[in-house]
Each structure stands twice: as structure tokens, then as C-alpha cells.
Design a protein around this motif. Structure first.
Motif, PDB file in Angstrom:
ATOM      1  N   ILE A 113       0.839  -1.205   0.000  1.00 16.35           N
ATOM      2  CA  ILE A 113       0.000   0.000   0.000  1.00 16.35           C
ATOM      3  C   ILE A 113       0.871   1.251   0.000  1.00 16.35           C
ATOM      4  O   ILE A 113       0.631   2.200  -0.762  1.00 16.35           O
ATOM      5  N   GLU A 114       1.883   1.251   0.855  1.00 16.56           N
ATOM      6  CA  GLU A 114       2.728   2.431   0.982  1.00 16.56           C
ATOM      7  C   GLU A 114       3.572   2.671  -0.266  1.00 16.56           C
ATOM      8  O   GLU A 114       3.928   3.809  -0.572  1.00 16.56           O
ATOM      9  N   GLU A 115       3.884   1.605  -1.006  1.00 17.37           N
ATOM     10  CA  GLU A 115       4.629   1.780  -2.251  1.00 17.37           C
ATOM     11  C   GLU A 115       3.746   2.424  -3.322  1.00 17.37           C
ATOM     12  O   GLU A 115       4.205   3.252  -4.100  1.00 17.37           O
ATOM     13  N   VAL A 116       2.469   2.027  -3.355  1.00 21.68           N
ATOM     14  CA  VAL A 116       1.543   2.576  -4.348  1.00 21.68           C
ATOM     15  C   VAL A 116       1.066   3.967  -3.937  1.00 21.68           C
ATOM     16  O   VAL A 116       0.948   4.873  -4.777  1.00 21.68           O
ATOM     17  N   LEU A 117       0.781   4.151  -2.642  1.00 24.04           N
ATOM     18  CA  LEU A 117       0.261   5.424  -2.136  1.00 24.04           C
ATOM     19  C   LEU A 117       1.155   5.924  -1.007  1.00 24.04           C
ATOM     20  O   LEU A 117       0.830   5.770   0.182  1.00 24.04           O
ATOM     21  N   PRO A 118       2.295   6.506  -1.327  1.00 24.67           N
ATOM     22  CA  PRO A 118       3.230   6.968  -0.290  1.00 24.67           C
ATOM     23  C   PRO A 118       2.565   7.953   0.682  1.00 24.67           C
ATOM     24  O   PRO A 118       1.761   8.790   0.286  1.00 24.67           O
ATOM     25  N   GLY A 119       2.893   7.797   1.949  1.00 23.66           N
ATOM     26  CA  GLY A 119       2.373   8.704   2.957  1.00 23.66           C
ATOM     27  C   GLY A 119       1.003   8.351   3.492  1.00 23.66           C
ATOM     28  O   GLY A 119       0.470   9.056   4.357  1.00 23.66           O
ATOM     29  N   THR A 120       0.428   7.255   3.009  1.00 25.34           N
ATOM     30  CA  THR A 120      -0.896   6.839   3.470  1.00 25.34           C
ATOM     31  C   THR A 120      -0.832   6.300   4.897  1.00 25.34           C
ATOM     32  O   THR A 120       0.113   5.598   5.261  1.00 25.34           O
ATOM     33  N   MET A 121      -1.817   6.633   5.723  1.00 23.42           N
ATOM     34  CA  MET A 121      -1.921   6.066   7.058  1.00 23.42           C
ATOM     35  C   MET A 121      -2.434   4.638   6.915  1.00 23.42           C
ATOM     36  O   MET A 121      -3.516   4.412   6.363  1.00 23.42           O
ATOM     37  N   THR A 122      -1.669   3.664   7.385  1.00 25.34           N
ATOM     38  CA  THR A 122      -2.020   2.261   7.195  1.00 25.34           C
ATOM     39  C   THR A 122      -2.023   1.494   8.506  1.00 25.34           C
ATOM     40  O   THR A 122      -1.346   1.871   9.469  1.00 25.34           O
ATOM     41  N   ALA A 123      -2.758   0.404   8.511  1.00 32.08           N
ATOM     42  CA  ALA A 123      -2.787  -0.513   9.647  1.00 32.08           C
ATOM     43  C   ALA A 123      -3.066  -1.907   9.117  1.00 32.08           C
ATOM     44  O   ALA A 123      -3.561  -2.081   7.999  1.00 32.08           O
ATOM     45  N   GLN A 124      -2.734  -2.905   9.930  1.00 32.57           N
ATOM     46  CA  GLN A 124      -2.954  -4.301   9.555  1.00 32.57           C
ATOM     47  C   GLN A 124      -3.877  -4.936  10.586  1.00 32.57           C
ATOM     48  O   GLN A 124      -3.645  -4.838  11.791  1.00 32.57           O
ATOM     49  N   LEU A 125      -4.950  -5.586  10.104  1.00 30.85           N
ATOM     50  CA  LEU A 125      -5.849  -6.336  10.982  1.00 30.85           C
ATOM     51  C   LEU A 125      -5.599  -7.814  10.736  1.00 30.85           C
ATOM     52  O   LEU A 125      -5.738  -8.296   9.606  1.00 30.85           O
ATOM     53  N   THR A 126      -5.223  -8.538  11.780  1.00 27.10           N
ATOM     54  CA  THR A 126      -4.832  -9.921  11.610  1.00 27.10           C
ATOM     55  C   THR A 126      -5.123 -10.690  12.897  1.00 27.10           C
ATOM     56  O   THR A 126      -5.506 -10.109  13.910  1.00 27.10           O
ATOM     57  N   GLY A 127      -4.948 -11.995  12.849  1.00 28.24           N
ATOM     58  CA  GLY A 127      -5.183 -12.804  14.040  1.00 28.24           C
ATOM     59  C   GLY A 127      -6.064 -14.001  13.752  1.00 28.24           C
ATOM     60  O   GLY A 127      -6.585 -14.154  12.644  1.00 28.24           O
ATOM     61  N   PRO A 128      -6.262 -14.861  14.748  1.00 27.24           N
ATOM     62  CA  PRO A 128      -7.006 -16.118  14.555  1.00 27.24           C
ATOM     63  C   PRO A 128      -8.499 -15.872  14.379  1.00 27.24           C
ATOM     64  O   PRO A 128      -9.187 -15.468  15.312  1.00 27.24           O
ATOM     65  N   SER A 129      -8.993 -16.137  13.186  1.00 28.45           N
ATOM     66  CA  SER A 129     -10.409 -15.840  12.925  1.00 28.45           C
ATOM     67  C   SER A 129     -10.888 -16.553  11.679  1.00 28.45           C
ATOM     68  O   SER A 129     -10.154 -16.669  10.695  1.00 28.45           O
ATOM     69  N   PHE A 130     -12.121 -17.043  11.740  1.00 29.37           N
ATOM     70  CA  PHE A 130     -12.803 -17.574  10.567  1.00 29.37           C
ATOM     71  C   PHE A 130     -14.010 -16.689  10.280  1.00 29.37           C
ATOM     72  O   PHE A 130     -14.702 -16.236  11.207  1.00 29.37           O
ATOM     73  N   ALA A 131     -14.267 -16.452   9.011  1.00 34.11           N
ATOM     74  CA  ALA A 131     -15.369 -15.574   8.619  1.00 34.11           C
ATOM     75  C   ALA A 131     -16.692 -16.025   9.217  1.00 34.11           C
ATOM     76  O   ALA A 131     -17.476 -15.203   9.712  1.00 34.11           O
ATOM     77  N   ALA A 132     -16.953 -17.316   9.173  1.00 33.70           N
ATOM     78  CA  ALA A 132     -18.237 -17.823   9.669  1.00 33.70           C
ATOM     79  C   ALA A 132     -18.420 -17.516  11.152  1.00 33.70           C
ATOM     80  O   ALA A 132     -19.526 -17.177  11.595  1.00 33.70           O
ATOM     81  N   ASP A 133     -17.352 -17.628  11.933  1.00 27.12           N
ATOM     82  CA  ASP A 133     -17.438 -17.344  13.371  1.00 27.12           C
ATOM     83  C   ASP A 133     -17.743 -15.871  13.620  1.00 27.12           C
ATOM     84  O   ASP A 133     -18.603 -15.523  14.444  1.00 27.12           O
ATOM     85  N   ILE A 134     -17.032 -14.996  12.906  1.00 26.53           N
ATOM     86  CA  ILE A 134     -17.251 -13.560  13.085  1.00 26.53           C
ATOM     87  C   ILE A 134     -18.679 -13.183  12.717  1.00 26.53           C
ATOM     88  O   ILE A 134     -19.365 -12.452  13.441  1.00 26.53           O
ATOM     89  N   ALA A 135     -19.154 -13.687  11.580  1.00 26.18           N
ATOM     90  CA  ALA A 135     -20.493 -13.336  11.101  1.00 26.18           C
ATOM     91  C   ALA A 135     -21.590 -13.853  12.015  1.00 26.18           C
ATOM     92  O   ALA A 135     -22.651 -13.229  12.135  1.00 26.18           O
TER      93      ALA A 135
END
Length: 317
Positions: A113-135
Motif C-alpha cells: 500500500i505504501e509503495e503505491v500510495l506513499p504517505g498513506t496512514m495504514t494498519a494491519q488487521l490480523t489474528g485467529p479468525s474464521f469468517a463464519a465465526d465472526i459473522a
């Protein structure tokens, strides 16, 4: 307000969960598919889940509300998505929800993201999760990695729901690598179980795989505590023990000698190749990653892969 870009299972699940707290927009690029989802309030990629009234479905980037944008697209398609929609994304806070390493460059999601859009405020959302459980509203804990502490606190509050608990870290390197590398180990574990090698073999692969994850992450500047948390060990445990994981299921198919649906995204396959390229250049030993590449490229079978791992020189743990 928050918007999720990417109407796959995980993006839809995040939007459903966030809609508990207020209006959310879910964007997808296919106008016909999005119109059907809007009409039926169902997404075929997330069966059995009815979209709440607070969730707006659109294929119009111009209709996105102010607020953070969650990019829930596959890792290997992230660059094209950000590049194609650079003007609409410029100046926004972008949260990458994909896990992996770009095959062509060896970069993490935030680096892309930062290579394509320099200076962009970025964050990463990650961790143990399955879509079905969240939904379904089941309790899930995730890591939000952001180098900017103030932005991290704002996003933590905005993305937390009744069932989604967000922990924050400034270690963007460790969080990204944990989420990426665990997919490689999950393929290995699936292959072992599919071939009937047993639970003990899987436990060994998880443990030694975790050692590989730490080896590379620490060499690249990650904090060891991050790898021991949700984005590392937590995600590794989930992904290596459940057939809900596409990477584990892909490994199972290899171990059983069965075909696998090519339309299903398996992030660990491209990541394994990218990691091998990176670690070869760095002079790091990543034996499990090496045999995973051999398996997915059809250069060895599971028996040969296990023989290679078991014939390595004996050493201290």
C-alpha cells in the motif's frame, strides 16, 4: 462510519460484525453480484448469514462514507486493487485485512500500500479468525498493527464490537509476518494429516514451524512478543487444526492425493514461494517452508517431504 472493500466471506463477515455498532458500507467490484447481495441480503460466499439493515451494499466507490477503509482482498490482488482505485483511496486511512507476502516483490500488505500510495496512514488487521465465526457473532480476538499510536487507538475503538475484541500493537513487521507465515505451516500440517501421519507429526510441525516463523520475523526486526501473541502463535494454532482453514484444507488435499478447487484462494502457496526466495537470499534455513514449496510445485510427495525433514542433522532444540 466504516467501509469494507472486498465482498468475499471475510470482508462480508467483518461488515456484518461492525454493523452491530452503526452504519457500515460493503463494497465489491462486480455490479451484478453486489446488486444481488443487496436485493437478497445474502452473500453466497457466506451462506446462512443475513445481512443486517445497517449494512449498505454498493459497487460505487464514490458512495463510500468518510472514515477508515478495510481492504479485504486477497494478498496477491492487493496491489492491483490499490493501483486501480488510487484516487479514491488517496488520503484515507487504509486497514489491510489480508495475510501474506507479495510473490513478485516479497513485500507485506502495508508495504505494498505504501509503495503505491506513499504517505498513506495504514494498519494491519490480523489474528485467529474464521469468517463464519465472526459473522455468527462468536467471540473473536484480533490484532491491529499500526505504527502510529494515536491512529491505532482510534481504529481499535472503531473496529471493536460486542464479539470482536481488538488488541493493538505498533509492531507492524511482526504482525504481518505472523499472519503470513502461519499459512505456510498450515499447508504442511494439512498434508501430514491428509497422508495419515498422525497428530504427533502435526504437533511437531506446528512447533518447529513456529520456530521458523520466529527465525525469519526476528531477522526482519519483529518483536518476539508479537509472534507469541494472537497474530503469530494464536493464528498458527487455529489455522493448523481446522479444515475451515483454506490453507489447511489445501494441504489435506495434497496429503490425500486429491484435487483442490482452483477458484479457492490459498494465500500460503504464494507466500511459501515468496518466503523461500527471501530466506535463500538472506541465508536463513526454513526447512518446512522448503518442503511446502516442493509439495505445491509437485516436486515431491508427502513421504519424500517427511524424509527430508527427518533426515536433517540432529541438534539442540
Amino acid at each position: 462510519m466504516t467501509a469494507v472493500l472486498g465482498a468475499g466471506a471475510f470482508g462480508t463477515a467483518l461488515a456484518v460484525s461492525l454493523a452491530q455498532m452503526g452504519p457500515v458500507t460493503l463494497w465489491g467490484r462486480n455490479d451484478y453480484a453486489m446488486s444481488r447481495i443487496a436485493e437478497t441480503r445474502q452473500n453466497p460466499r457466506l451462506p446462512g448469514v443475513t445481512l443486517p439493515d445497517a449494512l449498505t451494499v454498493t459497487d460505487d466507490l464514490g458512495a463510500l462514507p468518510e472514515g477508515p477503509l478495510l481492504l479485504a482482498v486477497p494478498m496477491q490482488k492487493l496491489r492491483a486493487m490499490v493501483t486501480d482505485h488510487a484516487e479514491a483511496l488517496r488520503g484515507r486511512t487504509l486497514v489491510a485485512c489480508c495475510k501474506g507476502i507479495e510473490l513478485s516483490t516479497g513485500l507485506s500488505p502495508l508495504q505494498v500500500i505504501e509503495e503505491v500510495l506513499p504517505g498513506t496512514m495504514t494498519a494491519q488487521l490480523t489474528g485467529p479468525s474464521f469468517a463464519a465465526d465472526i459473522a455468527r457473532g462468536l467471540p473473536t480476538a484480533l490484532t491491529l498493527a499500526c505504527a502510529d499510536e494515536a491512529c491505532s487507538r482510534t481504529l481499535q475503538s472503531a473496529l471493536s464490537t460486542r464479539n470482536l475484541r481488538i488488541y493493538r500493537t505498533t509492531d507492524v513487521v511482526g504482525a504481518a509476518l505472523g499472519g503470513a507465515l502461519k499459512n505456510v505451516i498450515a499447508i504442511a500440517c494439512g498434508a501430514a494429516m491428509g497422508a495419515g501421519l498422525g497428530e504427533s507429526a502435526r504437533a511437531a510441525l506446528i512447533t518447529r514451524g513456529y520456530a521458523e516463523m520466529q527465525r525469519l520475523a526476528l531477522a526482519l526486526g519483529a518483536e518476539p512478543e508479537t509472534l507469541a501473541g494472537l497474530s503469530g502463535f494464536g493464528d498458527l494454532t487455529l489455522t493448523c487444526t481446522s479444515a475451515q482453514s483454506r490453507n489447511y484444507a489445501f494441504g489435506l488435499s495434497i496429503g490425500k492425493g486429491e484435487g483442490f478447487d482452483p477458484s479457492v484462494t490459498v494465500e500460503g502457496a504464494a507466500t511459501a514461494r515468496a518466503v523461500q526466495q527471501k530466506t535463500d537470499a538472506m541465508g536463513l534455513e526454513m526447512p518446512i517452508t522448503g518442503v511446502v514449496v516442493g509439495l505445491i510445485d509437485g516436486k515431491m510427495d508427502v513421504g519424500q517431504a517427511m524424509d527430508r525433514l527427518l533426515s536433517r542433522p540432529l541438534k539442540e532444540e
